[in-house]
Write a protein that holds these residues in place. Structure first.
Motif, PDB file in Angstrom:
ATOM      1  N   LYS A  24       0.838  -1.190   0.000  1.00 54.84           N
ATOM      2  CA  LYS A  24       0.000   0.000   0.000  1.00 54.84           C
ATOM      3  C   LYS A  24       0.880   1.251   0.000  1.00 54.84           C
ATOM      4  N   VAL A  25       0.439   2.247  -0.747  1.00 54.29           N
ATOM      5  CA  VAL A  25       1.209   3.488  -0.853  1.00 54.29           C
ATOM      6  C   VAL A  25       0.279   4.658  -0.549  1.00 54.29           C
ATOM      7  N   ARG A  26       0.810   5.612   0.234  1.00 54.80           N
ATOM      8  CA  ARG A  26       0.045   6.809   0.576  1.00 54.80           C
ATOM      9  C   ARG A  26       0.975   8.008   0.498  1.00 54.80           C
ATOM     10  N   LYS A  27       0.654   8.930  -0.431  1.00 59.17           N
ATOM     11  CA  LYS A  27       1.519  10.077  -0.649  1.00 59.17           C
ATOM     12  C   LYS A  27       0.695  11.336  -0.871  1.00 59.17           C
ATOM     13  N   GLN A  28       1.287  12.464  -0.488  1.00 60.14           N
ATOM     14  CA  GLN A  28       0.703  13.766  -0.772  1.00 60.14           C
ATOM     15  C   GLN A  28       1.542  14.441  -1.852  1.00 60.14           C
ATOM     16  N   ILE A  29       0.881  14.820  -2.941  1.00 67.10           N
ATOM     17  CA  ILE A  29       1.591  15.438  -4.049  1.00 67.10           C
ATOM     18  C   ILE A  29       0.803  16.640  -4.545  1.00 67.10           C
ATOM     19  N   ILE A  30       1.491  17.503  -5.301  1.00 63.85           N
ATOM     20  CA  ILE A  30       0.861  18.668  -5.916  1.00 63.85           C
ATOM     21  C   ILE A  30       0.842  18.451  -7.424  1.00 63.85           C
ATOM     22  N   LEU A  31      -0.351  18.527  -8.014  1.00 66.44           N
ATOM     23  CA  LEU A  31      -0.506  18.293  -9.446  1.00 66.44           C
ATOM     24  C   LEU A  31      -1.025  19.548 -10.118  1.00 66.44           C
ATOM     25  N   PRO A  32      -0.405  19.977 -11.215  1.00 61.90           N
ATOM     26  CA  PRO A  32      -0.918  21.134 -11.955  1.00 61.90           C
ATOM     27  C   PRO A  32      -2.115  20.728 -12.810  1.00 61.90           C
ATOM     28  N   LEU A  33      -3.229  21.410 -12.617  1.00 61.21           N
ATOM     29  CA  LEU A  33      -4.447  21.157 -13.389  1.00 61.21           C
ATOM     30  C   LEU A  33      -4.887  22.465 -14.023  1.00 61.21           C
ATOM     31  N   SER A  34      -4.796  22.501 -15.358  1.00 57.69           N
ATOM     32  CA  SER A  34      -5.170  23.710 -16.090  1.00 57.69           C
ATOM     33  C   SER A  34      -4.342  24.888 -15.572  1.00 57.69           C
ATOM     34  N   ILE A  35      -5.003  25.911 -15.014  1.00 50.70           N
ATOM     35  CA  ILE A  35      -4.284  27.103 -14.568  1.00 50.70           C
ATOM     36  C   ILE A  35      -4.028  27.105 -13.063  1.00 50.70           C
ATOM     37  N   GLU A  36      -4.359  26.017 -12.378  1.00 49.10           N
ATOM     38  CA  GLU A  36      -4.184  25.968 -10.935  1.00 49.10           C
ATOM     39  C   GLU A  36      -3.422  24.729 -10.529  1.00 49.10           C
ATOM     40  N   ARG A  37      -2.936  24.761  -9.345  1.00 48.65           N
ATOM     41  CA  ARG A  37      -2.226  23.632  -8.766  1.00 48.65           C
ATOM     42  C   ARG A  37      -3.022  23.118  -7.569  1.00 48.65           C
TER      43      ARG A  37
END
Length: 586
Positions: free
Chosen positions: A311-324
């Motif tokens: 099992k994997v659990r991570k917090q990440i930031i993904l760029p979506l369109s003009i926002e993150r």
């Protein structure tokens, strides 16, 4: 007739016909042989009897009348001929004749002369068949008695035998076929019904049942089929119910869900994932995960689960369109009952709001601390200066006290704004609703703020043509427009313009507060309603702003079930658009 009945009928009929044909041939030969044997024995006996009768009528001469032979032939239904010892015909019954060569006949008479009993003669070429016997009187004269049965229609007898036999066999065949049709229908009808039910079950129609009354041999099968159909229907209903619940849960859950099979193909994505990542199901379902996902971080999580089966659990930031956006991704392998690898499941929790709230909380305490620190520091510093002897100078004392008063007012304004904002954000906050003229409210604001505009040489005008009546809280509504107009005046340079317009529709009113000021940058528009956020921090602080005015405006407008929007271009002014419903029900 059904296909099954036809097959049964044709099959059994063919077998019965073959059996009856073989039986008919065998019985025909037996009957034929039996008949010919009895017929030959009868003719032999009759020949001996006729010979005895003829020998008793002595003397035997050529003058014997044909009446005797005719009477005998009529009584016995045969043809009789009488020859002398010279082989000449001396008497015969009516229509009696022998179509045989004289050589063969003479040879036969010679054979008769040697035997005492009746003897049979048949010629294959001519088909002549007869019995003969030598007759001798006491004087030693001999004659030859011939009983002809070749002229009789033996073929008719054969035909009668075969007609009788085939009639009997035909009747038996007809009776068997009738019984076969009846019993095949009786046995095949339940089987056909059961077969039809099985076909319907294979198609997914689990409501199908067999209702035909079956015989003892198919009753158990029919009952078992009905029980099977009922169990399948119940199991299917339970499965469909569970499937519907699962689909509803998956597709309406607030987090994005993605299922990937053991080969790495995307099998399922839910509605939240589609809406969050703006993807189409047809473009991603069936694709391999490294083609379906556009973010390297997600692909690495999938590969880690495939390789390590953990099992994997991570917090990440993904760029979506003009926002993150911030996501907490939870991935787990799907293991079957027999420890069979089925694939993996990914759950995307959007924690952007939580991160935002956390940041707002941090900014709030930092900003409050900073906003209070400056006036307190000023008050403390000027107070210490006064205590150190500066108050002996009346002019300097008055100047310092004015600064202390200004900073105190600034602290009071900040604290009041914080109290107002806190009160507005509470769940038990209520508006004092009444019929309010928006025109009158804005005119009151104009009277309050016009002097400030004149001091900065700013033209402040209203363009209101109707009463613009709405159901609202007059004091809170006035607070909204005071803040908007005050900001417009603060951020508009001398010689600029501030004007308010209103447009009335059927069920709402749109009010615009426009200015020709410095404007707001595109990247800052989304943040201007945050607490303590300032476009020009130095200028707003010098003008006495707390950075809470627009936050209060937004909350008050939303409390009225309305909305506030911003249109601005840097260097060309700003327009705040407030939309209020005429009938507000809180």
């Amino acid at each position: 007739m059904s296909k099954l009945n036809r097959k049964l009928l044709y099959g059994f009929s063919a077998i019965i016909i073959v059996i009856l044909a073989i039986l008919g041939i065998i019985l025909g030969q037996i009957f034929k042989s039996f008949y010919l044997t009895n017929f030959d024995q009868r003719i032999a006996r009759e020949t001996n009897l006729i010979a005895s009768i003829m020998e008793s009528n002595t003397p035997l001469t050529s003058n014997i009348s044909d009446q005797t032979l005719k009477k005998i032939a009529k009584d016995l239904n045969i043809d009789v001929l009488l020859f002398d010892d010279k082989h000449n015909l001396i008497a015969k019954s009516s229509n009696a004749d022998l179509t045989i060569a004289s050589e063969s006949l003479n040879s036969y008479f010679e054979q008769l002369d040697k035997v005492k009993k009746a003897a049979k003669f048949s010629e294959k070429e001519s088909g002549v068949k007869f019995y003969g016997k030598k007759i001798t009187n006491p004087n030693g004269n001999k004659q030859f008695l011939i009983v002809d049965y070749s002229t009789k229609s033996i073929k008719e007898v054969y035909s009668s035998i075969w007609v009788l036999l085939f009639s009997l066999l035909g009747f038996v065949l007809f009776a068997i076929i009738i019984l076969l049709i009846r019993y095949s229908h009786q046995f095949s009808k339940p089987i056909e019904d059961i077969t039809q039910v099985a076909i319907e079950l294979s198609k997914g129609n689990y409501k199908a049942r067999t209702l035909t009354e079956s015989n003892e041999s198919t009753t158990v099968l029919s009952q078992a089929m009905n029980v099977l159909a009922k169990n399948l229907q119940e199991m299917t209903m339970q499965q469909e119910m569970q499937q519907d619940r699962l689909n509803t849960l998956i597709h309406n859950i607030g987090s994005g869900v993605v299922l990937i099979n053991s080969r790495g193909h995307v099998n399922l994505i839910n509605k939240t994932y589609r809406e969050t990542f703006k993807v189409d199901s047809r473009s991603i379902l069936g694709e391999l995960y490294y083609d379906a996902f556009k973010h390297k971080e997600v692909i690495e999580i999938v590969e880690e689960i495939f390789l390590k089966e953990i099992k994997v659990r991570k917090q990440i930031i993904l760029p979506l369109s003009i926002e993150r956006k911030h996501f907490e991704i939870y991935g787990a392998p799907i293991i079957g009952i027999n420890h069979e690898w089925k694939g993996i499941v990914l759950v995307f929790h959007d924690i952007s709001e939580l991160k935002k709230l956390e940041q707002v909380r941090k900014d709030f305490f930092a900003n409050v601390s900073h906003e209070l620190k400056t006036p307190i520091t000023s008050i403390k510093g000027f107070t210490e200066t006064l205590l150190d002897g500066a108050m002996e100078s009346e002019e300097l004392c008055k100047n310092f006290l004015s600064i202390i008063l200004t900073e105190s007012d600034r602290m009071q304004t900040l604290i009041q704004d914080l109290l107002d904002l806190s009160k507005i954000e509470q769940q038990n906050f209520k508006l004092d609703l009444a019929e309010v003229s928006v025109k009158q409210v804005i005119e009151d604001v104009h009277q309050m703020m016009n002097q400030k505009a004149l001091e900065k040489n700013i033209e402040f005008k209203l363009y209101l043509n109707s009463p613009l009546v709405v159901n609202a809280d007059a004091l809170r509504l006035k607070q909204v427009f005071i803040n908007l107009v005050d900001n417009a005046i603060h951020y508009t340079p001398a010689g600029g313009k501030v004007f308010v317009t209103a447009v009335e529709a059927d069920d709402h009113i749109v009010i615009k507060v426009n200015d020709t000021g410095v404007g707001i940058g595109k990247e800052e528009i989304s943040r201007i309603f945050e607490r303590f956020y300032r476009v020009d921090k130095a200028r707003s602080r010098n003008s006495g702003g707390t950075g809470l005015g627009l936050a209060i405006v937004k909350h008050l407008v939303e409390a009225h079930k309305g909305k506030v929007e911003v249109e601005s271009k840097l260097g060309h002014g700003t327009s705040f658009i407030v939309t209020l419903n005429k009938n507000t029900s809180i």
